[in-house]
Every structure is written in structure tokens, then in C-alpha cells.
Scaffold this motif. Structure first.
Motif, PDB file in Angstrom:
ATOM      1  N   ASP A 173      -7.526  -4.818 -10.400  1.00 35.44           N
ATOM      2  CA  ASP A 173      -6.680  -5.911  -9.928  1.00 35.44           C
ATOM      3  C   ASP A 173      -6.621  -5.808  -8.407  1.00 35.44           C
ATOM      4  O   ASP A 173      -7.476  -5.174  -7.793  1.00 35.44           O
ATOM      5  CB  ASP A 173      -5.303  -5.923 -10.600  1.00 35.44           C
ATOM      6  CG  ASP A 173      -4.373  -4.797 -10.184  1.00 35.44           C
ATOM      7  OD1 ASP A 173      -4.711  -4.008  -9.262  1.00 35.44           O
ATOM      8  OD2 ASP A 173      -3.284  -4.695 -10.761  1.00 35.44           O
ATOM      9  N   GLU A 174      -5.617  -6.392  -7.821  1.00 36.24           N
ATOM     10  CA  GLU A 174      -5.505  -6.393  -6.367  1.00 36.24           C
ATOM     11  C   GLU A 174      -5.272  -5.006  -5.795  1.00 36.24           C
ATOM     12  O   GLU A 174      -5.518  -4.765  -4.622  1.00 36.24           O
ATOM     13  CB  GLU A 174      -4.347  -7.301  -5.915  1.00 36.24           C
ATOM     14  CG  GLU A 174      -4.436  -8.730  -6.406  1.00 36.24           C
ATOM     15  CD  GLU A 174      -3.712  -8.959  -7.729  1.00 36.24           C
ATOM     16  OE1 GLU A 174      -3.506  -7.987  -8.505  1.00 36.24           O
ATOM     17  OE2 GLU A 174      -3.366 -10.104  -8.007  1.00 36.24           O
ATOM     18  N   THR A 175      -4.816  -4.060  -6.607  1.00 35.27           N
ATOM     19  CA  THR A 175      -4.376  -2.769  -6.093  1.00 35.27           C
ATOM     20  C   THR A 175      -5.195  -1.559  -6.523  1.00 35.27           C
ATOM     21  O   THR A 175      -5.057  -0.501  -5.920  1.00 35.27           O
ATOM     22  CB  THR A 175      -2.902  -2.514  -6.493  1.00 35.27           C
ATOM     23  OG1 THR A 175      -2.803  -2.481  -7.923  1.00 35.27           O
ATOM     24  CG2 THR A 175      -1.998  -3.598  -5.939  1.00 35.27           C
ATOM     25  N   PHE A 176      -6.010  -1.648  -7.565  1.00 33.24           N
ATOM     26  CA  PHE A 176      -6.703  -0.464  -8.062  1.00 33.24           C
ATOM     27  C   PHE A 176      -8.048  -0.803  -8.683  1.00 33.24           C
ATOM     28  O   PHE A 176      -8.316  -1.947  -9.060  1.00 33.24           O
ATOM     29  CB  PHE A 176      -5.852   0.276  -9.104  1.00 33.24           C
ATOM     30  CG  PHE A 176      -5.841  -0.418 -10.432  1.00 33.24           C
ATOM     31  CD1 PHE A 176      -6.791  -0.128 -11.393  1.00 33.24           C
ATOM     32  CD2 PHE A 176      -4.898  -1.390 -10.716  1.00 33.24           C
ATOM     33  CE1 PHE A 176      -6.811  -0.796 -12.611  1.00 33.24           C
ATOM     34  CE2 PHE A 176      -4.910  -2.052 -11.917  1.00 33.24           C
ATOM     35  CZ  PHE A 176      -5.873  -1.757 -12.867  1.00 33.24           C
ATOM     36  N   LEU A 177      -8.877   0.241  -8.828  1.00 35.01           N
ATOM     37  CA  LEU A 177     -10.119   0.216  -9.600  1.00 35.01           C
ATOM     38  C   LEU A 177     -10.002   1.282 -10.678  1.00 35.01           C
ATOM     39  O   LEU A 177      -9.554   2.400 -10.400  1.00 35.01           O
ATOM     40  CB  LEU A 177     -11.330   0.561  -8.729  1.00 35.01           C
ATOM     41  CG  LEU A 177     -11.640  -0.293  -7.519  1.00 35.01           C
ATOM     42  CD1 LEU A 177     -12.790   0.339  -6.735  1.00 35.01           C
ATOM     43  CD2 LEU A 177     -11.980  -1.703  -7.922  1.00 35.01           C
ATOM     44  N   LEU A 178     -10.426   0.961 -11.887  1.00 35.69           N
ATOM     45  CA  LEU A 178     -10.446   1.929 -12.982  1.00 35.69           C
ATOM     46  C   LEU A 178     -11.836   1.915 -13.591  1.00 35.69           C
ATOM     47  O   LEU A 178     -12.388   0.847 -13.866  1.00 35.69           O
ATOM     48  CB  LEU A 178      -9.416   1.556 -14.053  1.00 35.69           C
ATOM     49  CG  LEU A 178      -9.317   2.519 -15.230  1.00 35.69           C
ATOM     50  CD1 LEU A 178      -7.870   2.656 -15.662  1.00 35.69           C
ATOM     51  CD2 LEU A 178     -10.159   2.087 -16.411  1.00 35.69           C
ATOM     52  N   VAL A 179     -12.412   3.105 -13.770  1.00 35.57           N
ATOM     53  CA  VAL A 179     -13.685   3.263 -14.460  1.00 35.57           C
ATOM     54  C   VAL A 179     -13.473   4.308 -15.538  1.00 35.57           C
ATOM     55  O   VAL A 179     -12.942   5.394 -15.272  1.00 35.57           O
ATOM     56  CB  VAL A 179     -14.821   3.730 -13.510  1.00 35.57           C
ATOM     57  CG1 VAL A 179     -16.132   3.905 -14.277  1.00 35.57           C
ATOM     58  CG2 VAL A 179     -14.997   2.773 -12.349  1.00 35.57           C
ATOM     59  N   CYS A 180     -13.867   3.974 -16.752  1.00 35.60           N
ATOM     60  CA  CYS A 180     -13.819   4.937 -17.846  1.00 35.60           C
ATOM     61  C   CYS A 180     -15.155   4.888 -18.573  1.00 35.60           C
ATOM     62  O   CYS A 180     -15.989   4.032 -18.307  1.00 35.60           O
ATOM     63  CB  CYS A 180     -12.665   4.620 -18.795  1.00 35.60           C
ATOM     64  SG  CYS A 180     -12.877   3.095 -19.744  1.00 35.60           S
ATOM     65  N   GLU A 181     -15.344   5.822 -19.471  1.00 34.03           N
ATOM     66  CA  GLU A 181     -16.500   5.766 -20.357  1.00 34.03           C
ATOM     67  C   GLU A 181     -16.009   6.002 -21.766  1.00 34.03           C
ATOM     68  O   GLU A 181     -14.974   6.645 -21.985  1.00 34.03           O
ATOM     69  CB  GLU A 181     -17.587   6.765 -19.959  1.00 34.03           C
ATOM     70  CG  GLU A 181     -17.259   8.208 -20.199  1.00 34.03           C
ATOM     71  CD  GLU A 181     -18.486   9.100 -20.031  1.00 34.03           C
ATOM     72  OE1 GLU A 181     -19.000   9.599 -21.052  1.00 34.03           O
ATOM     73  OE2 GLU A 181     -18.904   9.296 -18.883  1.00 34.03           O
ATOM     74  N   TYR A 182     -16.744   5.429 -22.718  1.00 33.86           N
ATOM     75  CA  TYR A 182     -16.331   5.528 -24.118  1.00 33.86           C
ATOM     76  C   TYR A 182     -17.523   5.274 -25.023  1.00 33.86           C
ATOM     77  O   TYR A 182     -18.558   4.765 -24.597  1.00 33.86           O
ATOM     78  CB  TYR A 182     -15.210   4.549 -24.438  1.00 33.86           C
ATOM     79  CG  TYR A 182     -15.444   3.153 -23.932  1.00 33.86           C
ATOM     80  CD1 TYR A 182     -16.245   2.247 -24.625  1.00 33.86           C
ATOM     81  CD2 TYR A 182     -14.870   2.734 -22.740  1.00 33.86           C
ATOM     82  CE1 TYR A 182     -16.467   0.982 -24.146  1.00 33.86           C
ATOM     83  CE2 TYR A 182     -15.085   1.454 -22.258  1.00 33.86           C
ATOM     84  CZ  TYR A 182     -15.882   0.581 -22.968  1.00 33.86           C
ATOM     85  OH  TYR A 182     -16.100  -0.675 -22.488  1.00 33.86           O
TER      86      TYR A 182
END
Length: 157
Positions: free
Chosen positions: A128-137
Motif C-alpha cells: 500500500d502507500e506505506t509498506f511492501l510485503l513479500v512472502c513465499e508459500y
């Protein structure tokens, strides 16, 4: 006919019965903020980038930021989609064994799913405007692992 701020055709959405439409809800279709509607509405435009002919600046900026992370076995990010938080809000096990979620189920994020090279796992992206999230699954979101959760250096905020 669309009832969105960003120009997405809501008539094609399978979730429209649970959604009030962002135009009708002032950018909160499922009760939480929509990152795309906030971008468009916050700039006083009906569509992101101010017209249908220009790509969304936020999408392009976030894609560039994901690519700049340099995750070696992740395909390049070429597009980001609007994703309901409930579908991407996975629970991650922290080193102390506690399980936690980082997203809000009712919010709309920008993200994508990309294959992890030489693996049967995928990368999940959300921002979003405030963060980046990367995960794996694995298949169906099985065994999620947090790769990165990073605050964005956003000069527009």
C-alpha cells in the motif's frame, strides 16, 4: 457499468455482492481503505494517472520498488492487481513461535503472485502507500514464510 473510482469494471467482479463499490462507499468497498481508490481520489482524479490513457503511477512505482529489492529467484514484477486483504492476509510464524498477520482483511492492496524460480513455491506480493510485503508459500497458500516486510520511503505521504 462501473461503480469504481479507479475505472475497474465492477460488473465483472465475483465479489460484488459483499462490496459496496468504492464510488458508493468513498473508497472503502469492503469497509476498509482501497489503496487504488485512495491514490485516485486523493489526487482529485476519477482515474489513477488522471486519465484512462495513462498507467497508474502508484502501480508503476510499487512494481519498481518490488523489482529493486533484488530477490534473485523472483520473476520481475510487471503488474500489480487490486487484492482484497482477506485473500492475501496469511498468518506467519515468527521466530518465537507466535503467529501473526500483517494486513487488514477489509482493505484492498496492490499485489501479485509470482513463481519462485526452480521451485514449486510462489512469491506473494502486497503493498500500500506505506509498506511492501513479500512472502513465499506452497500450493493454496500452504506453509507461508515471510521474506520481507518493509516500510516504504514515500515522499508523497
Amino acid at each position: 457499468m462501473t461503480n469504481s473510482i479507479c475505472g475497474v469494471d465492477c460488473g465483472a467482479c465475483p465479489f460484488q455482492t459483499g462490496c459496496g463499490g468504492c464510488a458508493n462507499t468513498n473508497g472503502r468497498p469492503f469497509g476498509g481503505d482501497c489503496v487504488v481508490a485512495n491514490c485516485c481520489h486523493g489526487r482529485g482524479h476519477d482515474l489513477c494517472g488522471s486519465c484512462k490513457d495513462r498507467p497508474c503511477g502508484l502501480r508503476a512505482q510499487l512494481a519498481a520498488e518490488f523489482n529493486d529489492l533484488g530477490i534473485a529467484d523472483m520473476e520481475p514484477v510487471t503488474d500489480l492487481n487490486a487484492l482484497k486483504g482477506a485473500f492475501v492476509n496469511l498468518a506467519y510464524t515468527l521466530p518465537n513461535g507466535q503467529q501473526t498477520k500483517f494486513l487488514e482483511d477489509t482493505k484492498i492492496y496492490l499485489g501479485n503472485q509470482l513463481p519462485k524460480r526452480n521451485s514449486d513455491r510462489c512469491y506473494g506480493l502486497a503493498a500500500d502507500e506505506t509498506f511492501l510485503l513479500v512472502c513465499e508459500y506452497g500450493a493454496g497458500g500452504a506453509d507461508p514464510a515471510l521474506v520481507l516486510y518493509k516500510r516504504r520511503n514515500n515522499p508523497n505521504k
